[in-house]
Design an enzyme around this catalytic site. Structure first.
Site, PDB file in Angstrom:
ATOM      1  N   LYS A  75      40.199  43.505  56.810  1.00  0.00           N
ATOM      2  CA  LYS A  75      41.127  44.459  56.180  1.00  0.00           C
ATOM      3  C   LYS A  75      42.238  44.832  57.149  1.00  0.00           C
ATOM      4  O   LYS A  75      43.400  44.909  56.767  1.00  0.00           O
ATOM      5  CB  LYS A  75      40.370  45.712  55.715  1.00  0.00           C
ATOM      6  CG  LYS A  75      39.471  45.465  54.511  1.00  0.00           C
ATOM      7  CD  LYS A  75      40.125  45.950  53.228  1.00  0.00           C
ATOM      8  CE  LYS A  75      39.668  45.189  52.002  1.00  0.00           C
ATOM      9  NZ  LYS A  75      38.236  45.200  51.757  1.00  0.00           N
ATOM     10  N   LYS A  95      41.519  38.309  43.909  1.00  0.00           N
ATOM     11  CA  LYS A  95      42.679  38.791  43.167  1.00  0.00           C
ATOM     12  C   LYS A  95      43.981  38.500  43.887  1.00  0.00           C
ATOM     13  O   LYS A  95      45.032  38.393  43.273  1.00  0.00           O
ATOM     14  CB  LYS A  95      42.589  40.319  43.002  1.00  0.00           C
ATOM     15  CG  LYS A  95      41.509  40.755  42.069  1.00  0.00           C
ATOM     16  CD  LYS A  95      41.407  42.272  42.072  1.00  0.00           C
ATOM     17  CE  LYS A  95      40.881  42.769  43.397  1.00  0.00           C
ATOM     18  NZ  LYS A  95      39.730  43.604  43.385  1.00  0.00           N
ATOM     19  N   LYS A  98      38.129  32.203  49.630  1.00  0.00           N
ATOM     20  CA  LYS A  98      37.268  32.803  48.610  1.00  0.00           C
ATOM     21  C   LYS A  98      38.102  33.174  47.387  1.00  0.00           C
ATOM     22  O   LYS A  98      39.247  33.611  47.531  1.00  0.00           O
ATOM     23  CB  LYS A  98      36.641  34.071  49.195  1.00  0.00           C
ATOM     24  CG  LYS A  98      35.166  34.185  48.945  1.00  0.00           C
ATOM     25  CD  LYS A  98      34.597  35.405  49.615  1.00  0.00           C
ATOM     26  CE  LYS A  98      35.018  36.664  48.895  1.00  0.00           C
ATOM     27  NZ  LYS A  98      34.393  37.865  49.448  1.00  0.00           N
TER      28      LYS A  98
END
Ligand code: TRP
Length: 327
Positions: free
Chosen positions: A115, A198, A195
């Site tokens: 992140k 979105k 992966k």
């Protein structure tokens, strides 16, 4: 006899895709249907606040995930379904766990580091995310946790917390175990080294995608320069991923699928794969539309869940508080 306890949560940060479904929801439904477990499934709305969001949209996102959980087949007659933020004991227990968790352990969390590298400005909640997750599980003394592979390290941390807690304050919790699907990682259709997510919308099959959109995305999926399908995740990640998706939705073994498409072209395989996904998602989408229209019912399910979960959470929190020396 008391059934072993299963706990899992889903974070409401946008629309779910097939990776979320195959990684966690499908397993959660299977555990419920086995009738061997007492299942607690919740919307991890407090966790969702650790990422940037628009407060005007969050309520809808939370509601939509509750709908998705129901549409996927989690049944309020068999499982306890609720919102994390409705049970304040989760956060209370997380506070106690905070005091026995080292900064160093949290600094090692891969999801946190990812992140940061994606440019998230870290807030304390994002850093502390795995401790709240440990509390989510242990506040019900959860023993089994259906989760995606990406949550493995967080579950390890929960197990560490249990060992530390028990070591310092006496045996109180059991180390929870993860339950992972075979289809551990669904990759992006257009970037099979990444992966499914979105943030790569073209390679992402959402649970709400219409049949036309699914067909279009599958047709455009990256393949390779071999002449027929074959399963080799190392050398042929794109086709391996499509085979994994096919097999996860159809329930057939990968070898069987491979042998059926011997000598056939990729177009044929892809068009069948699209139909497999379309028909697997059809019942979900039908139920999802119905629940969407029935807000009252969905809210009543969450209230009932809260009523069932809260007394258990209160008891476990009281026990933990006593153990650590609070009066
Ligand atoms: N962190 C999980 C995820 O991103 C969601 C989650 C929160 C969870 N609390 C949990 C999963 C407790 C299992 C158990 O997928």
């Amino acid at each position: 006899m008391k059934k072993p306890i299963v706990v899992s949560g889903i974070k409401p940060t946008g629309i779910l895709h097939i990776g979320n479904y195959l990684g966690m929801l499908k397993n959660a439904v299977a555990l419920q249907e086995s009738n061997k477990y007492e299942c607690f499934y919740f919307v991890a709305d407090y966790h969702a606040l650790t990422q940037r969001y628009d407060p005007k949209e969050k309520a809808k996102e939370i509601f939509d995930i509750a709908v998705d959980i129901l549409a996927a087949g989690i049944d309020p007659k068999k499982s306890t379904i609720f919102l994390q933020s409705h049970i304040p004991e989760h956060a209370n227990l997380a506070w106690i766990f905070n005091t026995i968790t080292s900064m160093g352990m949290l600094e090692r969390m891969v999801e946190y580091k990812e992140k940061l590298s994606e440019g998230h400005v870290p807030n304390v909640g994002l850093f502390d995310y795995p401790v709240l997750m440990a509390a989510d599980i242990l506040i019900y003394k959860g023993e089994y946790v259906p989760i995606g592979d990406d949550q493995r390290q967080h579950l390890e941390l929960a197990r560490d917390i249990v060992r530390t807690f028990n070591g310092r304050f006496g045996k109180t919790f059991k180390e929870p175990q993860g339950i992972y699907t075979k289809a551990v990682r669904i990759m992006s259709l257009d970037k099979p080294e990444k992966k499914m997510s979105k943030s790569l919308p073209n390679g992402c099959l959402y649970l709400t995608d219409s049949p036309e959109v699914i067909r279009k995305k599958v047709k455009a999926a990256v393949t390779d320069s071999f002449s027929e399908v074959g399963y080799d995740p190392e050398k042929r990640p794109a086709i391996a991923n499509l085979l994994t998706i096919y097999s996860s939705f159809s329930g057939e073994l990968i070898e069987k699928i491979v042998s059926r498409y011997k000598g056939k072209r990729y177009v044929e395989f892809k068009s069948d794969l699209a139909e497999v996904v379309v028909s697997a998602l059809e019942p979900f989408q039908k139920k999802q539309k119905e629940f969407m229209k029935n807000k009252k019912y969905v809210m009543s399910v969450l209230e009932e869940g809260e009523k069932k979960a809260r007394p258990i959470a209160e008891r476990v929190l009281a026990e933990a508080k006593k153990r650590v020396g609070l009066i």
